[in-house]
Design an enzyme around this catalytic site. Structure first.
Site, mmCIF file in Angstrom:
data_model
loop_
_atom_site.group_PDB
_atom_site.id
_atom_site.type_symbol
_atom_site.label_atom_id
_atom_site.label_comp_id
_atom_site.label_asym_id
_atom_site.label_seq_id
_atom_site.Cartn_x
_atom_site.Cartn_y
_atom_site.Cartn_z
ATOM 1 N N GLU A 268 5.000 -75.673 -37.408
ATOM 2 C CA GLU A 268 4.292 -74.909 -37.043
ATOM 3 C C GLU A 268 5.248 -73.699 -36.154
ATOM 4 O O GLU A 268 6.770 -73.991 -36.671
ATOM 5 C CB GLU A 268 4.250 -75.831 -35.253
ATOM 6 C CG GLU A 268 5.632 -76.079 -34.298
ATOM 7 C CD GLU A 268 5.722 -76.219 -33.614
ATOM 8 O OE1 GLU A 268 5.534 -74.943 -32.928
ATOM 9 O OE2 GLU A 268 5.918 -76.925 -32.149
ATOM 10 N N ASP B 75 -1.899 -78.697 -15.060
ATOM 11 C CA ASP B 75 -0.900 -78.166 -16.247
ATOM 12 C C ASP B 75 -1.274 -79.453 -17.166
ATOM 13 O O ASP B 75 0.021 -79.564 -17.562
ATOM 14 C CB ASP B 75 0.265 -76.964 -16.148
ATOM 15 C CG ASP B 75 0.945 -77.007 -17.388
ATOM 16 O OD1 ASP B 75 0.620 -76.921 -18.335
ATOM 17 O OD2 ASP B 75 2.077 -76.193 -16.747
ATOM 18 N N LYS C 293 8.017 -83.387 -24.878
ATOM 19 C CA LYS C 293 9.124 -82.576 -24.163
ATOM 20 C C LYS C 293 9.758 -83.594 -22.304
ATOM 21 O O LYS C 293 8.906 -83.868 -21.974
ATOM 22 C CB LYS C 293 9.344 -81.289 -23.721
ATOM 23 C CG LYS C 293 8.951 -80.876 -24.959
ATOM 24 C CD LYS C 293 8.728 -78.669 -25.320
ATOM 25 C CE LYS C 293 7.149 -78.576 -25.225
ATOM 26 N NZ LYS C 293 7.223 -78.971 -27.025
HETATM 27 N N1 PSU Z 1 8.826 -78.683 -29.813
HETATM 28 C C1 PSU Z 1 10.442 -78.218 -29.880
HETATM 29 N N2 PSU Z 1 10.290 -77.109 -29.246
HETATM 30 C C2 PSU Z 1 9.111 -75.715 -28.646
HETATM 31 C C3 PSU Z 1 7.326 -76.537 -28.652
HETATM 32 C C4 PSU Z 1 7.341 -78.054 -29.508
HETATM 33 O O1 PSU Z 1 11.048 -78.737 -29.921
HETATM 34 O O2 PSU Z 1 8.940 -74.771 -28.512
HETATM 35 C C5 PSU Z 1 6.693 -76.628 -28.402
HETATM 36 C C6 PSU Z 1 5.550 -76.850 -29.738
HETATM 37 O O3 PSU Z 1 4.229 -75.626 -29.811
HETATM 38 C C7 PSU Z 1 3.992 -77.245 -28.272
HETATM 39 C C8 PSU Z 1 4.005 -76.434 -27.383
HETATM 40 O O4 PSU Z 1 2.076 -77.177 -28.629
HETATM 41 O O5 PSU Z 1 5.977 -75.882 -27.234
HETATM 42 C C9 PSU Z 1 3.810 -76.524 -26.537
HETATM 43 O O6 PSU Z 1 3.111 -75.494 -25.142
HETATM 44 P P1 PSU Z 1 2.387 -76.314 -23.913
HETATM 45 O O7 PSU Z 1 3.703 -77.183 -22.868
HETATM 46 O O8 PSU Z 1 2.158 -74.490 -23.544
HETATM 47 O O9 PSU Z 1 1.126 -76.434 -24.481
HETATM 48 MN MN MN Z 2 0.696 -75.474 -20.249
#
Ligand code: PSU
Ligand code: MN
Length: 306
Positions: free
Chosen positions: A27, A140, A161
């Site tokens: 990604e 969220d 995460k």
């Molecule tokens: N994994 C990492 N760093 C990141 C991400 C994943 O180690 O920055 C990114 C991915 O692209 C994931 C996004 O889809 O963070 C999640 O964002 P949100 O919580 O806004 O959906």
């Molecule tokens: Mn979000």
């Protein structure tokens, strides 16, 4: 008007797919919004080189001037890493990015969606998005979860995460029908941390078992993803006490700033990097590196033309 919007697959990725050789999708949101400059470009290139050295074709996904790309060129990768005005695109953002010819980094959701459309079956990232703490009030929840519920792809990650509500995220993955497998463990990893304190129902100890799970999912006609949760070894994790202390501060600061929507995750990751003097960054990079290597081995086990 009826026409289908094409995903543009790079020549080398298309060739590898046609020959049944292993391909791993990567990604670009982690490059554009997850890692600081200049490490982001170094890491992006290192991950691609590592896959190639293992006989696996990397396919980094992103949107360049409205083109949906699977397999970014060196110049496009550099633009993702260093360009200004690179948006963060989930699946819902793709139509707008295409129509306005915008450039955008793709999240886990958008990457999985585009990779799948191109026929790529294995994908690696750091940590999935999921249910944020306080989601009961803020609603969220990352679109990563919904997309994985309807995208047959295998995602290798260090869990979700640790800034998230991990228990709630696991509940949602269950509800959404996403297969979750611990790699070499029955503990669900905690991204920066080796474990989250939660267990998983299924474990795979080698890439071949994951490939068999993929074959079984296909045989059943399932259209959901398989999440392979690959923990950092304990010696490589962020110090758990430091982690918990920074997390509390980071969440309080995000609340004070009234953050909502897309900036929340990049803000929290950046806060961690600054407050840990780069220690969380190194743990994040170690996790991504290890996930990409494992994804390469799974892709090799899966691909007929290896
Ligand atoms: N994994 C990492 N760093 C990141 C991400 C994943 O180690 O920055 C990114 C991915 O692209 C994931 C996004 O889809 O963070 C999640 O964002 P949100 O919580 O806004 O959906
Ligand atoms: Mn979000």
């Amino acid at each position: 008007m009826s026409r289908s919007t094409s995903v543009i697959v790079s020549a080398e990725v298309a060739e590898a797919l046609a020959a049944g050789r292993p391909v791993v999708a990567l990604e670009s949101t982690i490059i554009a919004h997850g890692l600081p400059r200049p490490r982001n470009l170094e890491v992006a290139l290192e991950l691609e080189d590592g896959l190639r050295a293992a006989g696996v074709m990397p396919a980094t996904v992103g949107v360049v001037d409205g083109d949906l790309m699977v397999g970014l060129s060196g110049a496009a990768l550099e633009r993702m890493a260093t360009g200004d005005g690179i948006a963060k695109a989930s699946v819902r953002d793709l139509p707008a990015a295409v129509a306005t010819k915008s450039s955008a980094a793709t999240t886990v959701a958008a990457t999985a969606f585009l990779a799948r459309r191109a026929g790529v079956r294995v994908f690696a990232t750091g940590g999935l998005g999921g249910v944020h703490r306080g989601a009961g009030a803020s609603f969220d929840e990352s679109a990563d979860l919904h997309t994985l519920a309807r995208t047959p792809i295998t995602v290798v990650c260090a869990g979700v995460k640790s800034i998230l509500d991990v228990a709630a995220t696991l509940e949602r993955l269950e509800t959404l029908g996403v297969t979750v497998v611990g790699y070499g463990t029955d503990r669900f990893p905690g991204f920066y941390l080796s474990e989250s304190g939660h267990t998983v129902d299924w474990q795979a100890d080698d890439p071949g078992t994951v490939a068999e799970m993929m074959a079984a999912a296909d045989g059943l006609g399932l259209d959901s993803a398989i999440v392979v949760a690959n923990p950092l070894p304990a010696a490589e994790q962020l110090d758990p006490e430091l982690h918990d202390r920074i997390l509390e501060e980071a969440l309080a600061e995000a609340a004070r700033e009234g953050l909502h929507g897309k900036p929340v995750t990049p803000f929290l990751l950046d806060y961690f990097q600054r407050a840990s003097a780069g220690a969380s960054l190194e743990a994040n990079i170690r996790a991504v590196r290890s996930n990409v290597a494992l994804a390469g081995r799974i892709a090799r086990a899966w691909s007929p033309g290896r």
